[in-house]
Design a protein around this motif. Structure first.
Motif, PDB file in Angstrom:
ATOM      1  N   VAL A  85       9.733  -1.974 -16.077  1.00  0.00           N
ATOM      2  CA  VAL A  85       8.302  -2.259 -16.129  1.00  0.00           C
ATOM      3  C   VAL A  85       7.496  -1.459 -15.112  1.00  0.00           C
ATOM      4  O   VAL A  85       6.451  -0.893 -15.447  1.00  0.00           O
ATOM      5  N   TYR A  86       7.941  -1.387 -13.872  1.00  0.00           N
ATOM      6  CA  TYR A  86       7.040  -0.926 -12.820  1.00  0.00           C
ATOM      7  C   TYR A  86       7.370   0.441 -12.234  1.00  0.00           C
ATOM      8  O   TYR A  86       6.483   1.253 -11.971  1.00  0.00           O
ATOM      9  N   GLY A  87       8.644   0.713 -11.990  1.00  0.00           N
ATOM     10  CA  GLY A  87       9.002   1.918 -11.263  1.00  0.00           C
ATOM     11  C   GLY A  87       8.764   3.203 -12.031  1.00  0.00           C
ATOM     12  O   GLY A  87       8.973   3.262 -13.249  1.00  0.00           O
ATOM     13  N   THR A  88       8.314   4.241 -11.303  1.00  0.00           N
ATOM     14  CA  THR A  88       8.267   5.571 -11.905  1.00  0.00           C
ATOM     15  C   THR A  88       9.682   6.142 -11.898  1.00  0.00           C
ATOM     16  O   THR A  88      10.553   5.670 -11.162  1.00  0.00           O
ATOM     17  N   LEU A  89       9.910   7.170 -12.693  1.00  0.00           N
ATOM     18  CA  LEU A  89      11.248   7.754 -12.760  1.00  0.00           C
ATOM     19  C   LEU A  89      11.682   8.274 -11.392  1.00  0.00           C
ATOM     20  O   LEU A  89      12.842   8.099 -10.991  1.00  0.00           O
ATOM     21  N   GLU A  90      10.768   8.872 -10.658  1.00  0.00           N
ATOM     22  CA  GLU A  90      11.113   9.389  -9.332  1.00  0.00           C
ATOM     23  C   GLU A  90      11.501   8.247  -8.390  1.00  0.00           C
ATOM     24  O   GLU A  90      12.478   8.337  -7.638  1.00  0.00           O
ATOM     25  N   GLU A  91      10.735   7.162  -8.441  1.00  0.00           N
ATOM     26  CA  GLU A  91      11.050   6.005  -7.597  1.00  0.00           C
ATOM     27  C   GLU A  91      12.385   5.384  -7.972  1.00  0.00           C
ATOM     28  O   GLU A  91      13.162   4.965  -7.101  1.00  0.00           O
ATOM     29  N   ASN A 140       0.848  -1.195   0.000  1.00  0.00           N
ATOM     30  CA  ASN A 140       0.000   0.000   0.000  1.00  0.00           C
ATOM     31  C   ASN A 140       0.882   1.241   0.000  1.00  0.00           C
ATOM     32  O   ASN A 140       1.263   1.754   1.043  1.00  0.00           O
ATOM     33  N   ASP A 141       1.244   1.725  -1.173  1.00  0.00           N
ATOM     34  CA  ASP A 141       2.114   2.875  -1.310  1.00  0.00           C
ATOM     35  C   ASP A 141       1.348   4.112  -1.788  1.00  0.00           C
ATOM     36  O   ASP A 141       1.944   5.064  -2.274  1.00  0.00           O
ATOM     37  N   ASP A 142       0.009   4.055  -1.659  1.00  0.00           N
ATOM     38  CA  ASP A 142      -0.808   5.171  -2.149  1.00  0.00           C
ATOM     39  C   ASP A 142      -0.488   5.488  -3.607  1.00  0.00           C
ATOM     40  O   ASP A 142      -0.443   6.640  -4.016  1.00  0.00           O
ATOM     41  N   SER A 143      -0.241   4.418  -4.391  1.00  0.00           N
ATOM     42  CA  SER A 143       0.196   4.639  -5.771  1.00  0.00           C
ATOM     43  C   SER A 143      -0.800   4.102  -6.785  1.00  0.00           C
ATOM     44  O   SER A 143      -0.465   3.888  -7.931  1.00  0.00           O
ATOM     45  N   GLN A 144      -2.067   3.878  -6.330  1.00  0.00           N
ATOM     46  CA  GLN A 144      -3.036   3.301  -7.248  1.00  0.00           C
ATOM     47  C   GLN A 144      -3.266   4.149  -8.485  1.00  0.00           C
ATOM     48  O   GLN A 144      -3.601   3.637  -9.546  1.00  0.00           O
ATOM     49  N   ASN A 145      -3.096   5.442  -8.367  1.00  0.00           N
ATOM     50  CA  ASN A 145      -3.376   6.326  -9.490  1.00  0.00           C
ATOM     51  C   ASN A 145      -2.127   6.699 -10.277  1.00  0.00           C
ATOM     52  O   ASN A 145      -2.196   7.524 -11.188  1.00  0.00           O
ATOM     53  N   ILE A 146      -0.984   6.140  -9.907  1.00  0.00           N
ATOM     54  CA  ILE A 146       0.256   6.437 -10.621  1.00  0.00           C
ATOM     55  C   ILE A 146       0.288   5.625 -11.911  1.00  0.00           C
ATOM     56  O   ILE A 146       0.162   4.395 -11.873  1.00  0.00           O
ATOM     57  N   PRO A 147       0.445   6.260 -13.063  1.00  0.00           N
ATOM     58  CA  PRO A 147       0.530   5.492 -14.314  1.00  0.00           C
ATOM     59  C   PRO A 147       1.829   4.696 -14.369  1.00  0.00           C
ATOM     60  O   PRO A 147       2.907   5.236 -14.122  1.00  0.00           O
ATOM     61  N   ARG A 148       1.716   3.420 -14.651  1.00  0.00           N
ATOM     62  CA  ARG A 148       2.891   2.552 -14.717  1.00  0.00           C
ATOM     63  C   ARG A 148       2.844   1.752 -16.004  1.00  0.00           C
ATOM     64  O   ARG A 148       1.785   1.467 -16.539  1.00  0.00           O
ATOM     65  N   ARG A 149       4.039   1.399 -16.474  1.00  0.00           N
ATOM     66  CA  ARG A 149       4.098   0.558 -17.664  1.00  0.00           C
ATOM     67  C   ARG A 149       3.575  -0.833 -17.313  1.00  0.00           C
ATOM     68  O   ARG A 149       3.665  -1.278 -16.166  1.00  0.00           O
ATOM     69  N   SER A 150       3.015  -1.500 -18.283  1.00  0.00           N
ATOM     70  CA  SER A 150       2.385  -2.789 -18.033  1.00  0.00           C
ATOM     71  C   SER A 150       3.045  -3.873 -18.869  1.00  0.00           C
ATOM     72  O   SER A 150       3.279  -3.698 -20.060  1.00  0.00           O
ATOM     73  N   SER A 151       3.329  -4.976 -18.208  1.00  0.00           N
ATOM     74  CA  SER A 151       3.865  -6.129 -18.939  1.00  0.00           C
ATOM     75  C   SER A 151       3.477  -7.390 -18.189  1.00  0.00           C
ATOM     76  O   SER A 151       3.806  -7.551 -17.014  1.00  0.00           O
ATOM     77  N   ILE A 152       2.749  -8.257 -18.839  1.00  0.00           N
ATOM     78  CA  ILE A 152       2.312  -9.504 -18.217  1.00  0.00           C
ATOM     79  C   ILE A 152       3.230 -10.614 -18.691  1.00  0.00           C
ATOM     80  O   ILE A 152       3.167 -11.063 -19.832  1.00  0.00           O
ATOM     81  N   TYR A 153       4.119 -11.074 -17.826  1.00  0.00           N
ATOM     82  CA  TYR A 153       5.057 -12.128 -18.190  1.00  0.00           C
ATOM     83  C   TYR A 153       4.463 -13.495 -17.899  1.00  0.00           C
ATOM     84  O   TYR A 153       3.803 -13.696 -16.876  1.00  0.00           O
ATOM     85  N   GLN A 154       4.714 -14.426 -18.774  1.00  0.00           N
ATOM     86  CA  GLN A 154       4.247 -15.792 -18.579  1.00  0.00           C
ATOM     87  C   GLN A 154       4.931 -16.394 -17.357  1.00  0.00           C
ATOM     88  O   GLN A 154       6.151 -16.326 -17.216  1.00  0.00           O
ATOM     89  N   PRO A 155       4.164 -16.961 -16.429  1.00  0.00           N
ATOM     90  CA  PRO A 155       4.796 -17.613 -15.275  1.00  0.00           C
ATOM     91  C   PRO A 155       5.684 -18.761 -15.731  1.00  0.00           C
ATOM     92  O   PRO A 155       5.518 -19.308 -16.820  1.00  0.00           O
TER      93      PRO A 155
END
Length: 603
Positions: free
Chosen positions: A362-368, A63-78
């Motif tokens: 994939v996931y991190g914002t530039l600031e993060e 819970n990082d209060d980041s639900q509204n942060i736009p992030r790149r999406s990539s669904i990798y095959q398990p």
């Protein structure tokens, strides 16, 4: 506050836990049931039924209060291989009866050295041992023979192209000084072959293989590779794959820079079809391969348990779950039984690299990502509270891993500063690429390469390898390691270019920075086909530099071999596309044949 119950262990407790974590697995030589092979058809089943998790902030990443942060999406095959399946792996070749049989066969093969009547027989015997993957048992015998051949070189070998090329390849491969002048007299023979004179297929194949051991400016070997490649392809077109010679040619043309264990597995199948095969030698090679597999299976079980304990993939579902591929990479770098600790450590390294790579890509914002890079640079657990919760999981895992390696460090010299420097350098190179992506910037080709040979993680992998392989530690090597010696640089550059050739198409589709191919196209106006050919030619050129560096390096032979094999593994995974991420059936079959499908034994 720790996330997901991930608590900070006291240092005393960590010391207590770390030693058994990295201790060698206990082997029991009891005869066990061999489970049926898992079908590759499960690939599609797992993909369809896997939980589809998009890269948004969820309970999996805290819970990082980041639900509204736009992030790149990539669904990798398990991964198609679960931890439960890996733990079920077993082999009858763990039984002590096979170990005893191997020792008997090894001595029978050793006696064959005394029966070699001339240099040609000796060279061809060494060649077969090497191809079957059992030459490492006879290091002293091979060295004695090659020392004698080198000291008593005569011109009689020059009458036969096959023998001369084999003579050159083996001597250069084992580090002897030998000039390409020995091939000058064969230029006329090649011209005669062009005029439809009798075909010397054996000679052409040997010459082709020798040409890959060239240094820069050895034009005669460049010419030889070009001509023999054309000759051998024409032979295949004419004769097909209906004989052993054709199989050998196909094997050589598909990929010369093969990983040793994979090459051995392929050649054992070819050697078994030869009429003049030595059955004792064949049985020895098969049994050696199968017994080593039992070691690999136990190591894979250990690393899979470690990966599961980190809970990285369970909590960071945007990360690729590739523990099997990460382990196989280490087998390709060094397959010998005494490199067990190396394979365990480097599998962890590879897994952490993949995790961090996916955070940046994939996931991190530039600031993060800037916060994470700064935290790695400071290398202090006190800064962890500045990070989002999902990054804390990775940060703790990385710190604990480096601490483990330091605890078991046998060099007598503190190595954490060298390891920390490499993780910092890797993250800074990732951050550079992230800034390019977020700003829409396309770097020049040279600008891309100068960063990308670091972001491929080759320097990090090799410097970790240096400190954990069983060789003599030399303090003077540390200067070369700090400066990223040429052998490290060339190996990393080949790995980068091979990666780009295999992954470029997928990464452009999913959204990523331009790779070497796209940078070259934009800078020169070349087509994609032309750009790919340019990258392939760069691989050939850099491999010549790597050959020369391997020949003259002051590093141990073990480290040299691992550096070269790192590049071979990149070609293994990316030869036909992104075999690491996509898990295509060809790579899955290769992995199964290397790790858990034994070679059938007669009787």
């Amino acid at each position: 506050m720790a996330c997901f119950g991930f608590r900070k262990y006291s240092f005393l407790l960590f010391y207590k836990m770390a030693l058994p974590i990295l201790a060698p697995p206990q082997f029991s030589f009891n005869k066990m049931f061999v489970p049926e092979n898992r079908s590759l058809s499960l690939v599609s089943w797992n993909f369809i039924n896997a939980r589809q998790v998009k890269c948004k902030a969820t309970n999996e990443v805290g819970n990082d209060d980041s639900q509204n942060i736009p992030r790149r999406s990539s669904i990798y095959q398990p991964s198609i291989w679960t931890n439960d399946y890996i733990q079920s792996l077993n082999s009858e070749f763990k039984d002590e009866i096979y170990a005893k049989k191997l020792r008997v066969l090894r001595e029978e093969v050793r006696m064959m050295f005394n029966k070699m009547e001339n240099e040609v027989d000796q060279l061809e015997f060494i060649d077969v041992l090497q191809r079957l993957g059992v030459d490492y048992h006879y290091t002293n015998e091979i060295k004695n023979i090659l020392d004698n051949i080198y000291d008593t070189q005569t011109s009689k070998l020059n009458k036969n192209l096959h023998v001369t090329a084999l003579h050159f390849r083996l001597l250069r491969q084992y580090g002897y000084h030998i000039s390409t002048d020995i091939f000058v007299c064969f230029r006329d023979e090649i011209c005669n072959l062009k005029k439809d004179q009798p075909d010397d297929v054996e000679g052409m194949l040997s010459m082709y293989e020798a040409s890959f051991h060239s240094f820069e400016d050895e034009t005669i070997l460049d010419e030889a590779r070009d001509f023999t490649t054309k000759f051998l392809k024409e032979y295949l077109n004419k004769h097909g794959d209906d004989n052993v010679t054709s199989l050998q040619i196909s094997h050589a043309l598909e990929l010369h820079w093969r990983v040793p264990r994979w090459g051995a597995r392929c050649f054992i199948n070819i050697y078994e079809k030869q009429q003049n095969k030595n059955n004792v030698l064949l049985e020895f090679a098969k049994l050696d391969f199968n017994i080593l597999q039992t070691i690999y299976q136990e190591e894979l079980k250990y690393t899979s348990r470690w990966w599961k304990r980190t809970e990285i993939w369970e909590k960071l579902r945007f990360v690729r779950d590739r523990i099997v591929e990460n382990y196989v990479w280490t087998v390709g770098m060094s397959f010998k039984s005494e490199f067990e600790y190396f394979r365990k450590v480097l599998t962890k390294v590879n897994s952490l690299i993949t995790t961090i790579d996916d955070i940046y890509d994939v996931y991190g914002t530039l600031e993060e990502l800037e916060l994470f890079t700064e935290a790695i640079d400071r290398w202090n657990l006190n800064v962890v509270d500045t990070l989002p919760c999902y990054m804390k999981i990775c940060y703790y895992a990385l710190h604990h891993f480096v601490d483990e390696v330091e605890i078991l460090n046998k060099t007598g010299y503190p190595i954490t500063p060298y390891l920390k420097k490499q993780w910092t350098g890797l993250c800074k190179s990732y951050l550079t690429e992230a800034k390019w992506y977020h700003s829409g910037y396309t770097p020049t080709f040279d600008e891309y390469i100068e960063n990308a040979w670091i972001s491929i993680s080759g320097p990090l992998v090799l410097i970790h390898a240096y400190f954990v392989i069983p060789h003599s530690f030399k303090q003077e090597d540390l200067v070369c390691l700090e400066e990223n010696n040429n052998i490290i640089r060339y190996s990393a550059m080949i790995s980068r270019l091979a990666n780009d050739l295999g992954t470029s198409e997928r990464e452009i589709e999913t959204g990523d920075i331009p790779k070497s191919i796209q940078c070259y196209m934009k800078e020169t106006g070349a087509s994609e086909i032309e750009a790919r050919e340019h990258v392939k030619s760069m691989i050939y050129t850099i491999w010549k530099k790597l050959n020369k560096e391997s020949y003259s390096s002051s590093f141990s032979q073990s480290f040299i071999d691992i550096s070269v094999n790192l590049s071979r593994m990149a070609l293994f995974f990316y030869q036909h596309g992104d075999g690491y991420t996509i898990q295509d059936p060809e790579i899955q079959n290769r992995i199964q044949s290397l790790i858990w499908n034994p070679i059938p034994m007669d009787g």
